[in-house]
Design a protein around this motif. Sequence first.
Motif, PDB file in Angstrom:
ATOM      1  N   TRP A  16      46.738 -57.058   9.508  1.00 47.91           N
ATOM      2  CA  TRP A  16      46.214 -55.984   8.670  1.00 47.91           C
ATOM      3  C   TRP A  16      46.579 -56.131   7.204  1.00 47.91           C
ATOM      4  CZ3 TRP A  16      42.401 -53.289  10.436  1.00 47.91           C
ATOM      5  CH2 TRP A  16      42.250 -53.180  11.819  1.00 47.91           C
ATOM      6  N   ASP A  17      47.554 -56.964   6.885  1.00 46.48           N
ATOM      7  CA  ASP A  17      48.011 -57.069   5.499  1.00 46.48           C
ATOM      8  C   ASP A  17      46.918 -57.562   4.552  1.00 46.48           C
ATOM      9  OD1 ASP A  17      50.383 -56.139   6.477  1.00 46.48           O
ATOM     10  OD2 ASP A  17      51.495 -57.995   6.193  1.00 46.48           O
ATOM     11  N   ASP A  18      46.173 -58.573   4.962  1.00 47.95           N
ATOM     12  CA  ASP A  18      45.082 -59.068   4.121  1.00 47.95           C
ATOM     13  C   ASP A  18      44.067 -57.956   3.875  1.00 47.95           C
ATOM     14  OD1 ASP A  18      46.399 -61.494   4.464  1.00 47.95           O
ATOM     15  OD2 ASP A  18      44.562 -62.627   4.808  1.00 47.95           O
ATOM     16  N   ARG A  19      43.782 -57.207   4.918  1.00 46.66           N
ATOM     17  CA  ARG A  19      42.796 -56.127   4.805  1.00 46.66           C
ATOM     18  C   ARG A  19      43.283 -55.034   3.841  1.00 46.66           C
ATOM     19  NH1 ARG A  19      38.128 -55.314   8.757  1.00 46.66           N
ATOM     20  NH2 ARG A  19      37.209 -53.501   7.805  1.00 46.66           N
ATOM     21  N   ILE A  20      44.569 -54.711   3.904  1.00 44.56           N
ATOM     22  CA  ILE A  20      45.143 -53.726   2.983  1.00 44.56           C
ATOM     23  C   ILE A  20      45.026 -54.227   1.550  1.00 44.56           C
ATOM     24  CG2 ILE A  20      47.320 -52.675   2.225  1.00 44.56           C
ATOM     25  CD1 ILE A  20      48.041 -52.469   5.262  1.00 44.56           C
ATOM     26  N   GLU A  22      42.930 -56.466   0.358  1.00 49.72           N
ATOM     27  CA  GLU A  22      41.511 -56.494  -0.016  1.00 49.72           C
ATOM     28  C   GLU A  22      41.026 -55.086  -0.376  1.00 49.72           C
ATOM     29  OE1 GLU A  22      39.991 -58.291   3.518  1.00 49.72           O
ATOM     30  OE2 GLU A  22      40.489 -60.323   2.847  1.00 49.72           O
ATOM     31  N   TYR A  23      41.453 -54.094   0.396  1.00 46.04           N
ATOM     32  CA  TYR A  23      41.071 -52.708   0.123  1.00 46.04           C
ATOM     33  C   TYR A  23      41.564 -52.295  -1.266  1.00 46.04           C
ATOM     34  CZ  TYR A  23      40.653 -47.651   0.511  1.00 46.04           C
ATOM     35  OH  TYR A  23      40.320 -46.334   0.287  1.00 46.04           O
ATOM     36  N   GLU A  26      39.612 -53.949  -4.029  1.00 42.75           N
ATOM     37  CA  GLU A  26      38.237 -53.443  -4.148  1.00 42.75           C
ATOM     38  C   GLU A  26      38.173 -51.976  -4.589  1.00 42.75           C
ATOM     39  OE1 GLU A  26      34.699 -52.464  -1.028  1.00 42.75           O
ATOM     40  OE2 GLU A  26      35.645 -54.436  -0.828  1.00 42.75           O
ATOM     41  N   TYR A  40      38.144 -48.001   7.159  1.00 48.38           N
ATOM     42  CA  TYR A  40      38.266 -49.438   6.912  1.00 48.38           C
ATOM     43  C   TYR A  40      39.301 -50.039   7.852  1.00 48.38           C
ATOM     44  CZ  TYR A  40      38.064 -53.483   3.679  1.00 48.38           C
ATOM     45  OH  TYR A  40      37.872 -54.714   3.109  1.00 48.38           O
ATOM     46  N   PHE A  41      40.118 -49.181   8.458  1.00 47.95           N
ATOM     47  CA  PHE A  41      41.228 -49.638   9.287  1.00 47.95           C
ATOM     48  C   PHE A  41      41.167 -49.023  10.668  1.00 47.95           C
ATOM     49  CE2 PHE A  41      42.528 -49.698   4.880  1.00 47.95           C
ATOM     50  CZ  PHE A  41      43.029 -50.984   4.741  1.00 47.95           C
TER      51      PHE A  41
END
Length: 108
Positions: A16-20, A22-23, A26, A40-41
Motif C-alpha cells: 500500500w505504500d506506493d499507492r499512498i 501516488e495518492y 496526485e 482509493y484504498f
Amino acid sequence: MKVGMMRKSGSWQSVWDDRILEYLREKGPAGATTMKKSDYFDISRGQISDRLGKLRDHHLVQEIENGVYRITDRGEAYLDEEYDAASGAYIAESSENSDVRASEKDSI
C-alpha cells in the motif's frame, strides 16, 4: 517512469505504500481519514495511518499538521525510481559513488 527500471522498495514497505505516495503526489496533502473516504484504498483508516507513520519514519512523507501528510522530495524520487528505499540513498548518488570507487580501483 524509466523503461526497464523498477522502484527499489525496502523490506519495511507494504504493497500500500506506493499507492499512498501516488495518492499524495496526485491529490496533495491529506490524512488517513480523507484517503480512506476516497475509495482509493481497500484497507482501514488505521492501516493507512500506520503506513503513513512508517513512510514518515523513512522520510518519504512529512507530517505538516496534526495527521495531515505531504509527499517529500525523497518520496517523489522514489516514485520516479531515483531513490532506493531499501538503502535510503538516491540512486544517482549510489551509481556515482560506485563509479568513483571503480575508478579509484582502476588507478591503483
